[in-house]
Scaffold this active site. Sequence first.
Site, mmCIF file in Angstrom:
data_model
loop_
_atom_site.group_PDB
_atom_site.id
_atom_site.type_symbol
_atom_site.label_atom_id
_atom_site.label_comp_id
_atom_site.label_asym_id
_atom_site.label_seq_id
_atom_site.Cartn_x
_atom_site.Cartn_y
_atom_site.Cartn_z
ATOM 1 C CE LYS A 153 -3.635 0.560 3.594
ATOM 2 N NZ LYS A 153 -4.680 1.065 2.864
ATOM 3 C CB CYS A 179 -2.888 8.649 -5.643
ATOM 4 S SG CYS A 179 -4.383 8.311 -4.698
ATOM 5 C CE LYS A 197 -0.347 1.990 -9.768
ATOM 6 N NZ LYS A 197 -0.876 1.155 -8.695
ATOM 7 C CG ASN A 211 -3.174 4.609 -9.759
ATOM 8 O OD1 ASN A 211 -4.224 4.115 -9.350
ATOM 9 N ND2 ASN A 211 -2.204 4.989 -8.954
ATOM 10 N N GLY A 224 -4.342 -3.246 -14.799
ATOM 11 C CA GLY A 224 -5.641 -2.599 -14.972
ATOM 12 C C GLY A 224 -6.613 -3.656 -15.444
HETATM 13 C C1 LIG Z 1 -9.026 -0.251 -3.002
HETATM 14 C C2 LIG Z 1 -7.856 0.168 -3.834
HETATM 15 C C3 LIG Z 1 -6.778 0.803 -3.231
HETATM 16 C C4 LIG Z 1 -5.677 1.185 -4.005
HETATM 17 N N1 LIG Z 1 -4.619 1.794 -3.397
HETATM 18 C C5 LIG Z 1 -3.516 2.116 -4.131
HETATM 19 C C6 LIG Z 1 -2.362 2.663 -3.500
HETATM 20 O O1 LIG Z 1 -2.301 2.833 -2.270
HETATM 21 N N2 LIG Z 1 -1.311 2.984 -4.296
HETATM 22 C C7 LIG Z 1 -1.302 2.779 -5.653
HETATM 23 O O2 LIG Z 1 -0.309 3.074 -6.325
HETATM 24 N N3 LIG Z 1 -2.383 2.234 -6.261
HETATM 25 C C8 LIG Z 1 -3.469 1.901 -5.533
HETATM 26 N N4 LIG Z 1 -4.546 1.327 -6.145
HETATM 27 C C9 LIG Z 1 -4.498 1.089 -7.612
HETATM 28 C C10 LIG Z 1 -4.063 -0.343 -7.930
HETATM 29 O O3 LIG Z 1 -2.762 -0.613 -7.470
HETATM 30 C C11 LIG Z 1 -4.125 -0.605 -9.456
HETATM 31 O O4 LIG Z 1 -3.166 0.218 -10.084
HETATM 32 C C12 LIG Z 1 -5.484 -0.290 -10.040
HETATM 33 O O5 LIG Z 1 -6.511 -0.723 -9.171
HETATM 34 C C13 LIG Z 1 -5.700 -0.940 -11.417
HETATM 35 O O6 LIG Z 1 -5.531 -2.330 -11.359
HETATM 36 P P1 LIG Z 1 -6.729 -3.380 -11.120
HETATM 37 O O7 LIG Z 1 -7.798 -3.066 -12.128
HETATM 38 O O8 LIG Z 1 -6.094 -4.716 -11.291
HETATM 39 O O9 LIG Z 1 -7.217 -3.135 -9.733
HETATM 40 C C14 LIG Z 1 -5.674 0.944 -5.399
HETATM 41 C C15 LIG Z 1 -6.756 0.289 -5.982
HETATM 42 C C16 LIG Z 1 -7.836 -0.105 -5.232
HETATM 43 C C17 LIG Z 1 -8.970 -0.804 -5.904
#
Ligand SMILES: Cc1cc2nc3c(=O)[nH]c(=O)nc-3n(C[C@H](O)[C@H](O)[C@H](O)COP(=O)(O)O)c2cc1C
Length: 306
Positions: free
Chosen positions: A48, A133, A166, A193, A244
């Site tokens: 995180k 973010c 990122k 992201n 993603g």
């Molecule tokens: C609940 C949640 C919390 C996230 N927190 C972070 C974070 O703290 N830092 C970050 O770089 N990305 C964060 N992300 C983004 C994910 O790392 C990822 O880049 C994004 O969700 C796209 O991938 P996915 O579709 O596989 O989830 C978060 C995503 C979700 C759903």
Amino acid sequence: MKEKIDLSVEIAGVKLKNPVIAASGTFGYGDEITDLIDVSKLGAVVTKTITLEPRSGNPVPRLAETASGLLNTIGLQNVGVQKFLKEKWEDLRKLGVPVVVSIAGETAQEYVEVVKILEEVVGIAAIELNLSCPNVSKRIICKDSSLVEEIISQISRISKVPIIAKLSAQVDDLVYLSVLAEKSGAKALSLVNTFPGMAIDVKSWKPKLSTVTGGLSGPAIKPLALKCVWEVFGKVNIPIIGGGGISTAEDALEFFLAGANAVSVGTANFIDPMNPIKILNGLEEYFKSRKILKMQEIVGKLKVEE
Ligand SMILES: Cc1cc2nc3c(=O)[nH]c(=O)nc-3n(C[C@H](O)[C@H](O)[C@H](O)COP(=O)(O)O)c2cc1C
């Protein structure tokens, strides 16, 4: 003698035994998930995002499900770098898998401060700079390319640990930004992201998220993220971690064909914590059935008619 399938990849100079990575923010600090899956089977995990000071994040509700994706506005809730090192790091180190620590800040100085503290710590595989973010009060860092350049160059000057940048697709020119990140010293890119989105409760006429808009992740964004990887592939000389909406081995394979050297799995972990392992098993099956032995045989091999 039969040759063995080798799924290993090198990301930011770090050797991963396979290309499946747990995405930042969807894996906590590792402590919530270790009872559910054998984390040591993964290629790497990303923590995180950590900031200099602890953050309580945005008010609830912070999550809303949509038809094919998840909206979140966590707002970088985290325990802060000092508490992270004191209470979380030792357990993370014992997971038997490279751990990438994700960090963020509001200014270049704040990023640098966090890196200086992490530099003292043994065993961090890489630092991922969350420059993307969407759920914080200031606009995302990525939108300011000179700030991205400043942050990455300052950090790569002081950091012995390799830097992964990122990025978000919410920028004017992702290819330009990716090249800039590489020139500034990033040793790998993480693309991408979440995408901005919103949902409304028609009973109350209120937004489903406290901050009205949030970041959309999950299957809905897969085609968007895939295009980002394909656009950047070949324009940089550093590895790309694609992510993603990846939920299956087939999704991951699409990202490899588009040019990703590794993939990050996020929202799919919430649906089933076994998903990254299932993706890994699916990749092995696919490689076996197609007689592919190495990742290099597939990365960026999308066939496009001229
Ligand atoms: C609940 C949640 C919390 C996230 N927190 C972070 C974070 O703290 N830092 C970050 O770089 N990305 C964060 N992300 C983004 C994910 O790392 C990822 O880049 C994004 O969700 C796209 O991938 P996915 O579709 O596989 O989830 C978060 C995503 C979700 C759903």
